[in-house]
Design a protein around this motif. Structure first.
Motif, PDB file in Angstrom:
ATOM      1  N   GLY A   1     -15.155  23.386   6.819  1.00 11.76           N
ATOM      2  CA  GLY A   1     -15.770  22.314   7.606  1.00 11.76           C
ATOM      3  C   GLY A   1     -15.590  20.960   6.957  1.00 11.76           C
ATOM      4  N   LEU A   2     -15.830  20.871   5.646  1.00  9.05           N
ATOM      5  CA  LEU A   2     -15.635  19.602   4.945  1.00  9.05           C
ATOM      6  C   LEU A   2     -14.156  19.227   4.912  1.00  9.05           C
ATOM      7  CD1 LEU A   2     -16.743  17.213   3.399  1.00  9.05           C
ATOM      8  CD2 LEU A   2     -16.681  18.603   1.310  1.00  9.05           C
ATOM      9  N   PHE A   3     -13.279  20.206   4.714  1.00  3.97           N
ATOM     10  CA  PHE A   3     -11.832  19.982   4.724  1.00  3.97           C
ATOM     11  C   PHE A   3     -11.418  19.309   6.033  1.00  3.97           C
ATOM     12  CE2 PHE A   3      -7.467  21.161   5.576  1.00  3.97           C
ATOM     13  CZ  PHE A   3      -6.832  21.222   4.345  1.00  3.97           C
ATOM     14  N   LEU A   4     -11.853  19.868   7.161  1.00  4.47           N
ATOM     15  CA  LEU A   4     -11.482  19.330   8.473  1.00  4.47           C
ATOM     16  C   LEU A   4     -12.111  17.962   8.727  1.00  4.47           C
ATOM     17  CD1 LEU A   4     -11.698  22.604  10.573  1.00  4.47           C
ATOM     18  CD2 LEU A   4      -9.636  21.426   9.760  1.00  4.47           C
ATOM     19  N   GLU A   5     -13.331  17.768   8.270  1.00  2.00           N
ATOM     20  CA  GLU A   5     -13.993  16.470   8.423  1.00  2.00           C
ATOM     21  C   GLU A   5     -13.249  15.379   7.653  1.00  2.00           C
ATOM     22  OE1 GLU A   5     -18.175  14.557   6.906  1.00  2.00           O
ATOM     23  OE2 GLU A   5     -18.208  16.632   7.605  1.00  2.00           O
ATOM     24  N   LEU A   6     -12.858  15.674   6.418  1.00  2.00           N
ATOM     25  CA  LEU A   6     -12.109  14.714   5.616  1.00  2.00           C
ATOM     26  C   LEU A   6     -10.736  14.440   6.223  1.00  2.00           C
ATOM     27  CD1 LEU A   6     -13.055  16.076   2.099  1.00  2.00           C
ATOM     28  CD2 LEU A   6     -13.750  13.869   3.068  1.00  2.00           C
ATOM     29  N   LEU A   7     -10.082  15.481   6.743  1.00  2.00           N
ATOM     30  CA  LEU A   7      -8.786  15.310   7.385  1.00  2.00           C
ATOM     31  C   LEU A   7      -8.897  14.367   8.583  1.00  2.00           C
ATOM     32  CD1 LEU A   7      -5.836  15.896   7.995  1.00  2.00           C
ATOM     33  CD2 LEU A   7      -6.576  18.017   9.104  1.00  2.00           C
ATOM     34  N   ARG A   8      -9.898  14.580   9.434  1.00  2.00           N
ATOM     35  CA  ARG A   8     -10.080  13.696  10.598  1.00  2.00           C
ATOM     36  C   ARG A   8     -10.304  12.246  10.173  1.00  2.00           C
ATOM     37  NH1 ARG A   8     -12.635  18.352  12.787  1.00  2.00           N
ATOM     38  NH2 ARG A   8     -14.600  17.782  11.826  1.00  2.00           N
ATOM     39  N   ALA A   9     -11.113  12.037   9.143  1.00  2.05           N
ATOM     40  CA  ALA A   9     -11.390  10.682   8.663  1.00  2.05           C
ATOM     41  C   ALA A   9     -10.119  10.014   8.139  1.00  2.05           C
ATOM     42  CB  ALA A   9     -12.461  10.718   7.565  1.00  2.05           C
TER      43      ALA A   9
ATOM     44  N   MET B   1       0.834  -1.189   0.000  1.00  2.00           N
ATOM     45  CA  MET B   1       0.000   0.000   0.000  1.00  2.00           C
ATOM     46  C   MET B   1       0.874   1.246   0.000  1.00  2.00           C
ATOM     47  SD  MET B   1      -2.659   1.360   2.882  1.00  2.00           S
ATOM     48  CE  MET B   1      -3.502  -0.185   2.982  1.00  2.00           C
ATOM     49  N   ALA B   2       0.631   2.126  -0.953  1.00  2.00           N
ATOM     50  CA  ALA B   2       1.325   3.414  -1.033  1.00  2.00           C
ATOM     51  C   ALA B   2       0.335   4.411  -1.617  1.00  2.00           C
ATOM     52  CB  ALA B   2       2.570   3.306  -1.896  1.00  2.00           C
ATOM     53  N   ARG B   3      -0.422   5.070  -0.744  1.00  2.00           N
ATOM     54  CA  ARG B   3      -1.492   5.957  -1.175  1.00  2.00           C
ATOM     55  C   ARG B   3      -1.216   7.400  -0.761  1.00  2.00           C
ATOM     56  NH1 ARG B   3      -6.408   2.314   1.208  1.00  2.00           N
ATOM     57  NH2 ARG B   3      -6.108   0.536  -0.178  1.00  2.00           N
ATOM     58  N   PHE B   4      -1.782   8.327  -1.522  1.00  2.00           N
ATOM     59  CA  PHE B   4      -1.707   9.735  -1.162  1.00  2.00           C
ATOM     60  C   PHE B   4      -3.114  10.315  -1.146  1.00  2.00           C
ATOM     61  CE2 PHE B   4      -1.871  10.163  -5.754  1.00  2.00           C
ATOM     62  CZ  PHE B   4      -2.612  11.313  -5.949  1.00  2.00           C
ATOM     63  N   TYR B   5      -3.258  11.417  -0.432  1.00  2.00           N
ATOM     64  CA  TYR B   5      -4.524  12.145  -0.373  1.00  2.00           C
ATOM     65  C   TYR B   5      -4.171  13.622  -0.260  1.00  2.00           C
ATOM     66  CZ  TYR B   5      -9.474  12.768   0.630  1.00  2.00           C
ATOM     67  OH  TYR B   5     -10.790  13.108   0.554  1.00  2.00           O
ATOM     68  N   ALA B   6      -4.724  14.432  -1.126  1.00  2.00           N
ATOM     69  CA  ALA B   6      -4.421  15.865  -1.142  1.00  2.00           C
ATOM     70  C   ALA B   6      -5.721  16.663  -1.107  1.00  2.00           C
ATOM     71  CB  ALA B   6      -3.613  16.223  -2.384  1.00  2.00           C
ATOM     72  N   LEU B   7      -5.732  17.717  -0.318  1.00  2.00           N
ATOM     73  CA  LEU B   7      -6.882  18.614  -0.216  1.00  2.00           C
ATOM     74  C   LEU B   7      -6.408  20.052  -0.397  1.00  2.00           C
ATOM     75  CD1 LEU B   7      -8.500  17.216   3.058  1.00  2.00           C
ATOM     76  CD2 LEU B   7      -9.479  17.063   0.777  1.00  2.00           C
ATOM     77  N   SER B   8      -7.210  20.859  -1.046  1.00  2.00           N
ATOM     78  CA  SER B   8      -6.918  22.291  -1.130  1.00  2.00           C
ATOM     79  C   SER B   8      -8.227  23.058  -1.280  1.00  2.00           C
ATOM     80  CB  SER B   8      -5.973  22.605  -2.293  1.00  2.00           C
ATOM     81  OG  SER B   8      -6.592  22.334  -3.519  1.00  2.00           O
ATOM     82  N   ILE B   9      -8.243  24.259  -0.739  1.00  2.00           N
ATOM     83  CA  ILE B   9      -9.392  25.154  -0.891  1.00  2.00           C
ATOM     84  C   ILE B   9      -8.931  26.329  -1.732  1.00  2.00           C
ATOM     85  CG2 ILE B   9     -11.007  26.672   0.290  1.00  2.00           C
ATOM     86  CD1 ILE B   9     -10.947  24.777   2.658  1.00  2.00           C
ATOM     87  N   GLU B  10      -9.663  26.583  -2.795  1.00  2.00           N
ATOM     88  CA  GLU B  10      -9.294  27.620  -3.752  1.00  2.00           C
ATOM     89  C   GLU B  10     -10.521  28.423  -4.144  1.00  2.00           C
ATOM     90  OE1 GLU B  10      -7.725  25.327  -6.948  1.00  2.00           O
ATOM     91  OE2 GLU B  10      -6.241  24.345  -5.685  1.00  2.00           O
ATOM     92  N   GLY B  11     -10.295  29.605  -4.635  1.00  2.00           N
ATOM     93  CA  GLY B  11     -11.382  30.425  -5.163  1.00  2.00           C
ATOM     94  C   GLY B  11     -11.593  30.123  -6.641  1.00  2.00           C
ATOM     95  N   THR B  12     -12.831  30.199  -7.083  1.00  2.00           N
ATOM     96  CA  THR B  12     -13.118  30.012  -8.503  1.00  2.00           C
ATOM     97  C   THR B  12     -13.239  31.375  -9.175  1.00  2.00           C
ATOM     98  OG1 THR B  12     -15.525  30.063  -8.278  1.00  2.00           O
ATOM     99  CG2 THR B  12     -14.442  27.922  -7.975  1.00  2.00           C
ATOM    100  N   MET B  13     -13.250  31.401 -10.484  1.00  2.00           N
ATOM    101  CA  MET B  13     -13.370  32.668 -11.188  1.00  2.00           C
ATOM    102  C   MET B  13     -14.785  33.227 -11.127  1.00  2.00           C
ATOM    103  SD  MET B  13     -12.570  31.047 -14.883  1.00  2.00           S
ATOM    104  CE  MET B  13     -13.506  31.882 -16.106  1.00  2.00           C
TER     105      MET B  13
END
Length: 92
Positions: A63-71, A19-31
């Motif tokens: 809120g979703l960012f933190l929820e996913l991070l905890r999981a 097993m070698a998995r990654f998970y990336a999250l980012s919050i960005e503004g849209t145009m």
């Protein structure tokens, strides 16, 4: 517009299970003035998959960012120290 940049890159590795998995999250503004939570995941060394969630309120995205991070932390994902990734590189 996003008040603060949120970026995270974590990995989960277990040689005994190949097993070698990654998970990336980012919050960005849209145009269009919305806030977008971008999730990327997959096997390390691949492009992986990507999903985007759009929100009118930055607080909902955080809120979703933190929820996913905890999981993911509960499942054994940990930060990769000493490596630089596009997801964790400071922005100008």
């Amino acid at each position: 517009m996003v008040a603060q940049r949120y970026r995270l890159y974590i990995e989960r590795m277990d040689a005994s299970r190949n097993m070698a998995r990654f998970y990336a999250l980012s919050i960005e503004g849209t145009m269009f003035g919305q806030t977008c939570l971008v999730r990327r995941w997959g096997r390390i060394g691949t492009t992986g998959r990507m999903v985007q969630h759009s929100f009118d309120d930055e607080g909902e995205a955080v809120g979703l960012f933190l929820e996913l991070l905890r999981a993911k932390r509960r499942r054994g994902y940990r930060p990769k120290f000493g490596a630089r990734h596009a997801e964790t590189a400071p922005s100008a």
